[in-house]
Design a protein around this motif. Sequence first.
Motif: not given
Length: 188
Positions: A64-70, A75-76, A83-84, A138-139
Amino acid sequence: MARWAPDARERLRTAALELFAERGFEATTVPDIVERAGLTRRTFFRHFSDKREVFFGDDEIPALAARAVAAAPADATPFAIAWAGFHALAAERFEPRRAQMQAARRLIESEPALRERDLQKQADLRDALRDGYLLRGVDAFTARVTAGVAVELLQIALERWLADETGTPLVQHLAAGRAGMSDALAHP
């Protein structure tokens, strides 16, 4: 036994937690769990890779985290994405299962193998966030630190929420943890 029970995953989870509480984790077998749930071994293994995963949900949270990040807006910021996601998890997954999670937490704390698996699941979530951030450009330092801080904050909030008998919602524990972490970092 019901072959296609719509609530099979929760029935298995409930049966397992009851048996773990009654007999202990080591003394409970998968056949015991499926018998209590009125389901088959095949159904169990369709939902969980082993009995430890009753507590941890295989890879569902990191996935779920991987899908949310993708899926997050371009601009987030990395922390805003985590957090979201934590707020969504709190409302959709954790709050409705608070009593079950409290029982699971007591068992996890009493079993070394489960504590070890809990730490691995936290690492899996950190890795999923970090890897997702890296894919967004992201670095490496920011991705690693943000993922680590975010997962630690979630863990602290979960521990406090599960120990809190006042019924304070998890999102409030998240906010308190974030404020406390900000204070700690601002005043070394």
